[in-house]
Design a protein around this motif. Structure first.
Motif, PDB file in Angstrom:
ATOM      1  N   PRO A   1      -7.012 -35.131  30.372  1.00 52.53           N
ATOM      2  CA  PRO A   1      -6.789 -35.952  29.172  1.00 52.53           C
ATOM      3  C   PRO A   1      -5.399 -35.723  28.598  1.00 52.53           C
ATOM      4  N   GLN A   2      -4.827 -36.783  28.080  1.00 54.29           N
ATOM      5  CA  GLN A   2      -3.514 -36.670  27.458  1.00 54.29           C
ATOM      6  C   GLN A   2      -3.659 -36.095  26.048  1.00 54.29           C
ATOM      7  N   ARG A   3      -2.599 -35.502  25.576  1.00 56.19           N
ATOM      8  CA  ARG A   3      -2.609 -34.862  24.261  1.00 56.19           C
ATOM      9  C   ARG A   3      -1.409 -35.331  23.448  1.00 56.19           C
ATOM     10  N   GLN A   4      -1.424 -34.981  22.168  1.00 56.90           N
ATOM     11  CA  GLN A   4      -0.292 -35.272  21.296  1.00 56.90           C
ATOM     12  C   GLN A   4       0.159 -33.983  20.624  1.00 56.90           C
ATOM     13  N   LEU A   5       1.414 -33.939  20.259  1.00 60.32           N
ATOM     14  CA  LEU A   5       2.005 -32.735  19.680  1.00 60.32           C
ATOM     15  C   LEU A   5       1.900 -32.761  18.164  1.00 60.32           C
ATOM     16  N   LYS A   6       1.562 -31.613  17.611  1.00 61.68           N
ATOM     17  CA  LYS A   6       1.596 -31.435  16.161  1.00 61.68           C
ATOM     18  C   LYS A   6       2.428 -30.198  15.856  1.00 61.68           C
ATOM     19  N   LEU A   7       3.422 -30.362  15.013  1.00 61.91           N
ATOM     20  CA  LEU A   7       4.267 -29.248  14.590  1.00 61.91           C
ATOM     21  C   LEU A   7       3.932 -28.907  13.146  1.00 61.91           C
ATOM     22  N   THR A   8       3.573 -27.649  12.907  1.00 63.52           N
ATOM     23  CA  THR A   8       3.129 -27.221  11.581  1.00 63.52           C
ATOM     24  C   THR A   8       4.115 -26.219  11.002  1.00 63.52           C
TER      25      THR A   8
ATOM     26  N   ASP B   1       6.531 -33.852  23.588  1.00 62.98           N
ATOM     27  CA  ASP B   1       5.492 -34.747  23.090  1.00 62.98           C
ATOM     28  C   ASP B   1       5.222 -35.867  24.096  1.00 62.98           C
ATOM     29  N   ALA B   2       6.282 -36.463  24.626  1.00 57.47           N
ATOM     30  CA  ALA B   2       6.115 -37.513  25.638  1.00 57.47           C
ATOM     31  C   ALA B   2       5.478 -36.955  26.904  1.00 57.47           C
ATOM     32  N   PHE B   3       5.842 -35.748  27.283  1.00 55.61           N
ATOM     33  CA  PHE B   3       5.254 -35.066  28.445  1.00 55.61           C
ATOM     34  C   PHE B   3       3.752 -34.902  28.268  1.00 55.61           C
ATOM     35  N   LEU B   4       3.310 -34.486  27.080  1.00 53.73           N
ATOM     36  CA  LEU B   4       1.883 -34.297  26.814  1.00 53.73           C
ATOM     37  C   LEU B   4       1.132 -35.625  26.788  1.00 53.73           C
ATOM     38  N   ARG B   5       1.765 -36.647  26.233  1.00 57.58           N
ATOM     39  CA  ARG B   5       1.103 -37.942  26.053  1.00 57.58           C
ATOM     40  C   ARG B   5       1.025 -38.750  27.353  1.00 57.58           C
ATOM     41  N   HIS B   6       2.061 -38.673  28.189  1.00 62.89           N
ATOM     42  CA  HIS B   6       2.174 -39.639  29.271  1.00 62.89           C
ATOM     43  C   HIS B   6       2.413 -39.011  30.639  1.00 62.89           C
TER      44      HIS B   6
ATOM     45  N   ARG C   1       7.369 -37.500  35.400  1.00 62.14           N
ATOM     46  CA  ARG C   1       7.563 -38.926  35.131  1.00 62.14           C
ATOM     47  C   ARG C   1       6.551 -39.399  34.090  1.00 62.14           C
ATOM     48  N   LEU C   2       6.942 -40.341  33.259  1.00 61.53           N
ATOM     49  CA  LEU C   2       6.058 -40.879  32.232  1.00 61.53           C
ATOM     50  C   LEU C   2       5.303 -42.072  32.799  1.00 61.53           C
ATOM     51  N   TYR C   3       3.982 -42.021  32.682  1.00 58.02           N
ATOM     52  CA  TYR C   3       3.129 -43.076  33.225  1.00 58.02           C
ATOM     53  C   TYR C   3       2.852 -44.125  32.149  1.00 58.02           C
ATOM     54  N   GLU C   4       2.994 -45.365  32.520  1.00 53.63           N
ATOM     55  CA  GLU C   4       2.785 -46.470  31.583  1.00 53.63           C
ATOM     56  C   GLU C   4       1.294 -46.677  31.334  1.00 53.63           C
ATOM     57  N   PRO C   5       0.944 -47.281  30.182  1.00 55.24           N
ATOM     58  CA  PRO C   5       1.842 -47.816  29.157  1.00 55.24           C
ATOM     59  C   PRO C   5       2.242 -46.731  28.145  1.00 55.24           C
TER      60      PRO C   5
ATOM     61  N   GLU D   1       6.151 -43.804  18.915  1.00 54.86           N
ATOM     62  CA  GLU D   1       5.681 -42.418  18.853  1.00 54.86           C
ATOM     63  C   GLU D   1       6.707 -41.485  18.222  1.00 54.86           C
ATOM     64  N   ARG D   2       7.979 -41.818  18.351  1.00 51.67           N
ATOM     65  CA  ARG D   2       9.045 -40.976  17.810  1.00 51.67           C
ATOM     66  C   ARG D   2       9.646 -41.550  16.541  1.00 51.67           C
ATOM     67  N   GLU D   3       9.004 -42.555  15.990  1.00 51.21           N
ATOM     68  CA  GLU D   3       9.574 -43.254  14.842  1.00 51.21           C
ATOM     69  C   GLU D   3       9.838 -42.297  13.686  1.00 51.21           C
ATOM     70  N   ILE D   4      11.023 -42.393  13.142  1.00 46.91           N
ATOM     71  CA  ILE D   4      11.406 -41.601  11.978  1.00 46.91           C
ATOM     72  C   ILE D   4      11.397 -42.527  10.772  1.00 46.91           C
ATOM     73  N   PRO D   5      10.579 -42.254   9.767  1.00 52.25           N
ATOM     74  CA  PRO D   5      10.482 -43.154   8.611  1.00 52.25           C
ATOM     75  C   PRO D   5      11.838 -43.330   7.936  1.00 52.25           C
ATOM     76  N   VAL D   6      12.076 -44.517   7.429  1.00 52.25           N
ATOM     77  CA  VAL D   6      13.331 -44.815   6.744  1.00 52.25           C
ATOM     78  C   VAL D   6      13.018 -45.275   5.329  1.00 52.25           C
ATOM     79  N   TYR D   7      14.059 -45.240   4.503  1.00 58.56           N
ATOM     80  CA  TYR D   7      13.885 -45.637   3.118  1.00 58.56           C
ATOM     81  C   TYR D   7      13.960 -47.160   2.965  1.00 58.56           C
ATOM     82  N   ALA D   8      13.332 -47.654   1.915  1.00 52.40           N
ATOM     83  CA  ALA D   8      13.385 -49.080   1.595  1.00 52.40           C
ATOM     84  C   ALA D   8      14.007 -49.257   0.214  1.00 52.40           C
ATOM     85  N   ARG D   9      14.342 -50.482  -0.093  1.00 55.36           N
ATOM     86  CA  ARG D   9      14.940 -50.798  -1.386  1.00 55.36           C
ATOM     87  C   ARG D   9      13.924 -50.565  -2.500  1.00 55.36           C
TER      88      ARG D   9
END
Length: 734
Positions: free
Chosen positions: A357-364, A564-569, A625-629, A635-643
């Motif tokens: 099973p694939q996993r996701q990374l959590k940094l605490t 994180d990508a390695f664990l997920r894909h 190698r990363l397997y699709e999809p 997954e790496r999105e960094i939140p940005v500020y809005a007006r």
């Protein structure tokens, strides 16, 4: 071909001609066992008994000898290791042989950093010339001042750090009645930031570099057991430098007999500025600076583990050359990193794939540091950056500017100092309160994926402000090695105040030129200066690493997104039998990308038999190698500020004079504001964030009440109570 086991002196053990050594190479990314062997047995000949100091004798007076450095030869293949006797009888001797890092793990896990034997070397203590101890203390203060002022380079930095904060606990009601709330700080490397002497004459010109207070004998005021106590502090007390991480790594591996091939913490333009904190108050009072006093109170193994948890740093030992290779996880998982080893011609069968099973990374993050002077803390309002921004419609800017979040007040929103911090000015009062630190966890909370959690053991440190100095709040309290501080006839137990692991970047001197401001050596856990601007190297390249986890320069984006990508894909297990000669097995590096069927793999384990029939090894690998999809951008999105969408609009203002209140000598007497639930807050801790969608839809009101002193003449004054009611309003842009 036969195996030979020799001491480093060249003396060979007696072995049968068909002797086989079974072993395994392990990648420290997946296992801490290192490269090791199963137990080996060989005959207890008279020669072997002599080489092992008669380990089989029950009547021996001395305990068995320590592990024996040895060389194992199998034809042209040579491998250095350490042999330890497990059992012995008059007929058979059983031993284990550890290769590379295997024999180091157990020693590292049991050894405190300060107890490393190598620290007794004269290279790791500095005793300056001087006829007396006082002369040597003066020389050390001169040396450390030069380090602090960047006049000389050293293995350490010098900058101020708050070790402990307390106050006398005066309540809001008592403050209203005129009692003073006092703040007490214990500061390591405290600076003299007093601008004027008793005659109001400037002590130093504007922009001068602040001096250490410990250059002179002084009286310290601490708050202990709810009472003020005075500490008669000798010259040099409260001074301790902070050892650079790169130097500490060199010391660690030197202690085990290894040199680092390439140390990113001494070569990388930003990581070479990283230091570890300590809380030793009497470091230089003997007239000698011992590096052992600069260590955090953790084991060698815990320190190396913390560097993995922070930066993904792995280490690989080559016992043949007595060297260590330091590699970041992000580079190990890069298929194009270095030259790949093609194993196709060595395989004896087609690889077998085991899907997991694939996993996701959590940094605490470690947010245990409590509140300091004005409520600063490493705590966060929400566990993730996304949740925080979502709650407030992302209505933030990433710059230092006045925002019209609340009509009529000057609010400054700081997003650069690991703290979301609002300062407000009401008449003559200037104050602030932390809304949330910037030490959020990384957790995308992808449904259906199990976690691999990395818990960072080092402390997240907020800022404290004191006498125009912005410094880190360590919260470790004090520790002494060579002196005692006695309160009420008792000496505090030092083990209650360990130097927990905390990192900081030593950025260098600030650049203030304004009056009433001194410059000082600034340190932080982020990559911005005291003005909130990004820091740049001499070549005008931005420093781009922050010890906070989120944002573009955060630890996830800089060091962990590849994992994180390695664990997920990817990370599927591949096994394959390989026909490798003993020389090829010995020379195989576990930090190299390997290829099977033209696919990149990271090695996990190689089981082998030296001098074994057929030289067939069993390899276990993980796919790279990363397997699709997959959608790495999401997954790496960094939140940005809005007006900004809403602000707090004044809907009523009421001012009422009150001549019955007692006369107060300062302009801002007392104030509070009430939120919609009726909770009253001291205005000295006022914080305002922009209205949320829910607050706007419900038209939730906020009431601010404060008092000022309205002076009629020098002898006549009264209080003016002002009540302002706010409601959320939408901003209409043209």
């Amino acid at each position: 071909m036969s195996i030979k086991i020799k001491k480093l002196s060249g003396e060979r053990f007696d072995l049968p001609p068909d002797f086989i050594i079974e072993g395994e190479k392990n990648n420290p990314l997946f296992s801490e066992k290192g490269s090791q062997t199963v137990p080996v047995s060989f005959p207890a000949t008279a020669h072997n008994r002599r080489l092992l100091d008669s380990a089989f004798r029950l009547d021996r007076a001395e305990k068995p000898g320590q592990a024996i450095p040895a060389v194992i030869e199998s034809g042209p293949a040579q491998q250095r290791g350490v042999m330890a006797v497990n059992s012995a009888s008059p007929k058979i001797i059983s031993a284990g042989i550890g290769f590379d890092e295997a024999e180091m793990y157990s020693r590292m896990s049991a050894m405190q950093l300060r107890d490393m034997p190598v620290l007794s070397d004269p290279a790791y203590r500095f005793t300056p010339p001087g006829a007396t101890r006082d002369d040597r203390i003066d020389a050390l203060l001169t040396h450390l001042t030069a380090v602090m002022k960047e006049e000389i380079e050293a293995d350490y930095f010098m900058f101020p750090v708050v070790l402990h904060y307390d106050n006398n606990g005066v309540s809001e009601e008592d403050q209203q009645n005129g009692e003073e709330l006092k703040h007490y700080r214990i500061i390591l490397n405290e600076l003299n930031t007093i601008w004027q002497d008793d005659n109001q004459n400037p002590i130093l010109p504007s922009g001068a570099i602040a001096e250490l207070k410990a250059l002179e004998h002084r009286l310290l005021t601490w708050y202990v057991n709810s009472e003020e106590v005075y500490i008669d502090a000798p010259k040099g007390y409260g001074v301790s430098p902070f050892l650079k991480v790169g130097k500490l790594l060199e010391i660690i591996f030197e202690n085990f007999g290894y040199a680092i091939e390439e140390n990113p913490f001494t070569s990388h333009r930003q990581l070479k500025k990283l230091a570890v904190l300590n809380n030793t108050m009497d470091t230089i009072l003997t007239g000698t600076l011992h590096y052992s006093d600069l260590m955090p109170d953790i084991t060698v193994g815990e320190f190396l583990e913390s560097l993995y948890n922070k930066f993904g740093l792995c280490w690989f030992v080559d016992s043949n050359t007595n060297t260590v290779r330091l590699r970041f996880l992000k580079d190990l998982l890069n298929p194009s990193s270095g030259t790949a080893v093609d194993l196709n011609r060595f395989k004896t069968e087609e690889p077998e794939i085991f899907y997991s099973p694939q996993r996701q990374l959590k940094l605490t993050a470690n947010r245990e540091v409590g509140k300091s002077g004005f409520g600063f803390t490493s705590e966060t309002l929400y566990d993730t950056f996304e949740a925080f921004l979502k709650a407030y419609n992302h209505q933030f800017t990433d710059m230092y500017e006045n925002d019209a979040w609340i009509e009529g007040l000057s609010c400054i929103f700081n997003t650069f100092d690991t703290q979301y911090f609002i300062r407000e000015n009401i008449e003559t009062a200037e104050s602030g309160k932390l809304s949330s630190s910037d030490f959020f966890d990384w957790d995308k909370k992808t449904p259906g994926l199990e976690y691999e959690e990395i818990q960072m053991g080092d402390l997240c440190l907020p800022f404290d402000f004191y006498q125009n100095i912005q410094m880190l709040h360590y919260g470790a309290n004090v520790k002494h090695h060579y002196s005692n501080v006695v309160f009420d006839g008792e000496t505090p137990k030092e083990e209650e105040n360990p130097a927990k692991l905390a990192f900081a970047f030593g950025w260098g001197l600030t650049d203030y030129t304004a009056s009433n401001r001194y410059n000082w050596f600034f340190a932080s856990q982020i990559n911005r200066d005291v003005h909130g601007h990004f820091l740049y190297d001499p070549d005008e390249n931005k420093y781009d690493i922050s010890l906070a986890i989120n944002r573009e320069d955060g630890l996830y984006n800089r060091f962990w997104k590849e994992y994180d990508a390695f664990l997920r894909h990817s990370a599927q297990e591949v096994t394959c039998k390989l026909k490798l000669s003993d020389t090829q097995t010995v020379n195989l590096r576990m930090d190299q990308v390997m290829m099977l069927n033209f696919q990149p793999l990271v090695p996990e384990q190689i089981k082998f038999k030296l001098n074994g029939p057929g030289n067939v090894s069993e390899g276990r690998f993980r796919t790279l190698r990363l397997y699709e999809p997959y959608d790495l951008e999401a997954e790496r999105e960094i939140p940005v500020y809005a007006r900004q969408k809403y602000y707090w609009k004044v809907i009523s203002t009421v001012r009422v004079p009150d001549v019955t209140q007692p006369y107060v000598e300062y302009g801002f007497a007392y104030g509070f504001y009430r939120t919609a639930d009726g909770t009253k807050h001291d205005t000295r801790m006022l914080f305002v964030l922009p209205p949320t969608d829910t607050q706007f839809l419900n038209q939730e009101q906020t009431v601010l009440t404060y008092q000022t002193l309205a002076r009629v003449s020098d002898s006549l004054a009264y209080h003016m109570t002002t009540t302002i009611t706010y409601a959320p309003a939408e901003i209409i842009y043209p």
